[in-house]
Design an enzyme around this catalytic site. Structure first.
Site, PDB file in Angstrom:
ATOM      1  N   PRO A  95       6.453   1.737   9.173  1.00 54.03           N
ATOM      2  CA  PRO A  95       6.374   0.698  10.220  1.00 54.03           C
ATOM      3  C   PRO A  95       7.152   1.081  11.471  1.00 54.03           C
ATOM      4  O   PRO A  95       6.959   0.495  12.532  1.00 54.03           O
ATOM      5  CB  PRO A  95       6.974  -0.547   9.555  1.00 54.03           C
ATOM      6  CG  PRO A  95       7.473  -0.154   8.228  1.00 54.03           C
ATOM      7  CD  PRO A  95       7.108   1.263   7.953  1.00 54.03           C
ATOM      8  N   GLU A 122      12.016  -1.114   0.324  1.00 59.60           N
ATOM      9  CA  GLU A 122      12.484  -1.381   1.689  1.00 59.60           C
ATOM     10  C   GLU A 122      12.314  -0.169   2.590  1.00 59.60           C
ATOM     11  O   GLU A 122      12.375  -0.272   3.813  1.00 59.60           O
ATOM     12  CB  GLU A 122      13.946  -1.823   1.678  1.00 59.60           C
ATOM     13  CG  GLU A 122      14.154  -3.232   1.134  1.00 59.60           C
ATOM     14  CD  GLU A 122      13.233  -4.239   1.795  1.00 59.60           C
ATOM     15  OE1 GLU A 122      13.397  -4.498   2.985  1.00 59.60           O
ATOM     16  OE2 GLU A 122      12.332  -4.763   1.101  1.00 59.60           O
ATOM     17  N   ARG A 160     -13.822  11.060  10.162  1.00 61.88           N
ATOM     18  CA  ARG A 160     -14.863  10.872  11.170  1.00 61.88           C
ATOM     19  C   ARG A 160     -14.725  11.845  12.340  1.00 61.88           C
ATOM     20  O   ARG A 160     -15.665  12.009  13.117  1.00 61.88           O
ATOM     21  CB  ARG A 160     -14.835   9.437  11.716  1.00 61.88           C
ATOM     22  CG  ARG A 160     -15.060   8.381  10.656  1.00 61.88           C
ATOM     23  CD  ARG A 160     -15.032   6.990  11.267  1.00 61.88           C
ATOM     24  NE  ARG A 160     -16.074   6.835  12.265  1.00 61.88           N
ATOM     25  CZ  ARG A 160     -17.329   6.488  11.994  1.00 61.88           C
ATOM     26  NH1 ARG A 160     -17.681   6.252  10.754  1.00 61.88           N
ATOM     27  NH2 ARG A 160     -18.215   6.391  12.957  1.00 61.88           N
ATOM     28  N   ASP A 175     -19.155   8.755  20.990  1.00 65.01           N
ATOM     29  CA  ASP A 175     -19.024   9.086  22.399  1.00 65.01           C
ATOM     30  C   ASP A 175     -18.831   7.829  23.214  1.00 65.01           C
ATOM     31  O   ASP A 175     -18.061   7.808  24.156  1.00 65.01           O
ATOM     32  CB  ASP A 175     -20.269   9.833  22.896  1.00 65.01           C
ATOM     33  CG  ASP A 175     -20.324  11.236  22.320  1.00 65.01           C
ATOM     34  OD1 ASP A 175     -19.293  11.703  21.811  1.00 65.01           O
ATOM     35  OD2 ASP A 175     -21.399  11.850  22.375  1.00 65.01           O
TER      36      ASP A 175
HETATM   37  C1  9D3 Z   1      10.194  -6.659   4.506  1.00 61.95           C
HETATM   38  C2  9D3 Z   1      10.774  -5.328   4.851  1.00 61.95           C
HETATM   39  N1  9D3 Z   1      10.726  -5.034   6.273  1.00 61.95           N
HETATM   40  C3  9D3 Z   1      11.850  -5.631   6.984  1.00 61.95           C
HETATM   41  C4  9D3 Z   1      11.343  -6.354   8.170  1.00 61.95           C
HETATM   42  C5  9D3 Z   1      10.753  -3.612   6.491  1.00 61.95           C
HETATM   43  C6  9D3 Z   1       9.579  -2.952   5.883  1.00 61.95           C
HETATM   44  C7  9D3 Z   1       9.745  -2.005   4.882  1.00 61.95           C
HETATM   45  C8  9D3 Z   1       8.636  -1.405   4.304  1.00 61.95           C
HETATM   46  C9  9D3 Z   1       8.296  -3.272   6.283  1.00 61.95           C
HETATM   47  C10 9D3 Z   1       7.186  -2.666   5.689  1.00 61.95           C
HETATM   48  C11 9D3 Z   1       7.369  -1.734   4.694  1.00 61.95           C
HETATM   49  C12 9D3 Z   1       6.205  -1.081   4.066  1.00 61.95           C
HETATM   50  N2  9D3 Z   1       5.206  -0.658   5.070  1.00 61.95           N
HETATM   51  C13 9D3 Z   1       4.862   0.599   5.245  1.00 61.95           C
HETATM   52  O1  9D3 Z   1       5.311   1.462   4.533  1.00 61.95           O
HETATM   53  C14 9D3 Z   1       3.953   0.941   6.321  1.00 61.95           C
HETATM   54  C15 9D3 Z   1       3.325   0.125   7.320  1.00 61.95           C
HETATM   55  C16 9D3 Z   1       3.364  -1.278   7.586  1.00 61.95           C
HETATM   56  O2  9D3 Z   1       4.000  -2.097   6.906  1.00 61.95           O
HETATM   57  N3  9D3 Z   1       2.652  -1.739   8.668  1.00 61.95           N
HETATM   58  C17 9D3 Z   1       1.904  -0.925   9.449  1.00 61.95           C
HETATM   59  N4  9D3 Z   1       1.846   0.388   9.249  1.00 61.95           N
HETATM   60  C18 9D3 Z   1       2.560   0.886   8.187  1.00 61.95           C
HETATM   61  S1  9D3 Z   1       2.615   2.509   7.781  1.00 61.95           S
HETATM   62  C19 9D3 Z   1       3.604   2.259   6.503  1.00 61.95           C
END
Ligand code: 9D3
Length: 256
Positions: A95, A122, A160, A175
């Site tokens: 994230p 986490e 793709r 395109d």
């Molecule tokens: C509830 C925990 N969060 C605190 C605000 C942190 C958090 C940790 C782990 C939030 C999401 C995750 C797991 N998400 C991913 O590993 C992840 C992800 C996503 O949650 N949203 C968009 N793209 C991605 S890429 C990997």
């Protein structure tokens, strides 16, 4: 192109990788996807991959050692590096990453060998990112439970962009996305649905007129649904003369 995935949920990937476009790319040998269970690189009896966070607080953190062994293991044996090529490019699905877009997908599709790291809990011990990650990628600002679905999204988007995967009809559509606008509306039989008729121009054989209608409707859809796209200079630069004129008119009407 080869994509290797590291996850504690390898079973999430199987059905998807046998489906339609991605499955076909794999069958054709254009794309190779290897899904690996991170626990294969654990060394304790319980095959544990997580522990309590230093500093306290809730939740669990994925420990570094299995990740380091896994990523380095996959980067070596049978990988591009042994054949005198570059080592795989290692992407952490996170994230905290830069948001995935068309440009990033095409950039990553240009790499021969990728490793996607999918975290859970986490998060992953920060030292994994420091030691064995080249880049972090997110698929958007919303909270998921792990990197697996984002990795699948990335793999489908990548597939793709590999030459020979998408059929010709699709590449025309691609395109049209590349001019940076949204797609024009689509219609098929029946000609009338609950009183709504198909636009007349599409029912005739005037292909130049159809092309112009689609160009203008693509512009209109973008103006209505994603006006932010029309603020990009690269998008404005690729408008046809007629689209540019229509956009100027929309902007004039808006000002008045
Ligand atoms: C509830 C925990 N969060 C605190 C605000 C942190 C958090 C940790 C782990 C939030 C999401 C995750 C797991 N998400 C991913 O590993 C992840 C992800 C996503 O949650 N949203 C968009 N793209 C991605 S890429 C990997």
């Amino acid at each position: 192109m080869r994509v290797q995935v590291l996850t504690i949920f390898p079973e999430l990937f199987a059905p998807f990788l046998h489906t339609s476009l991605v499955g076909r790319a794999i069958e054709k040998g254009i794309l190779e996807v290897g899904v690996h269970d991170l626990r294969a690189w654990t060394e304790d009896r319980h095959r544990s991959v997580d522990d309590e966070p230093y500093g306290g607080g809730g939740g669990m953190v994925m420990t570094a050692p299995p990740w380091l062994r896994a990523v380095r293991g996959l980067s070596g044996a049978g990988s591009a590096e042994e054949k005198g090529q570059k080592r795989p490019w290692r992407v952490l699905m996170s994230p905290q990453g830069a948001r995935l877009d068309d440009a990033k997908v095409r950039e990553l599709a240009g790499r021969e060998d990728l490793i996607l790291l999918c975290g859970r809990y986490e998060g992953i011990d920060e030292r994994v990112r420091e030691l064995v990650v080249d880049e972090e990628v997110s698929i958007g600002d919303y909270v998921l439970s792990g990197g697996e679905l984002p990795a699948l999204v990335l793999i489908e988007a990548l597939s793709r962009q590999i030459p020979g995967v998408v059929q010709l009809a699709d590449s025309v559509e691609q395109d049209s996305f590349r001019n940076g606008l949204l797609d024009h509306p689509h219609y098929t039989r029946p000609p009338v649905v609950e009183g709504l008729a198909v636009p007349e121009v599409l029912m005739g054989g005037n292909h130049a007129a159809i092309r112009r209608w689609r160009d203008l409707e693509a512009l209109r859809a973008t103006w209505t649904k994603r006006p932010d796209l029309l603020e990009r200079p690269a998008v404005r630069a690729r408008l046809t003369k007629e689209q540019a004129r229509a956009l100027a008119e929309l902007e004039r009407v808006e000002r008045d």
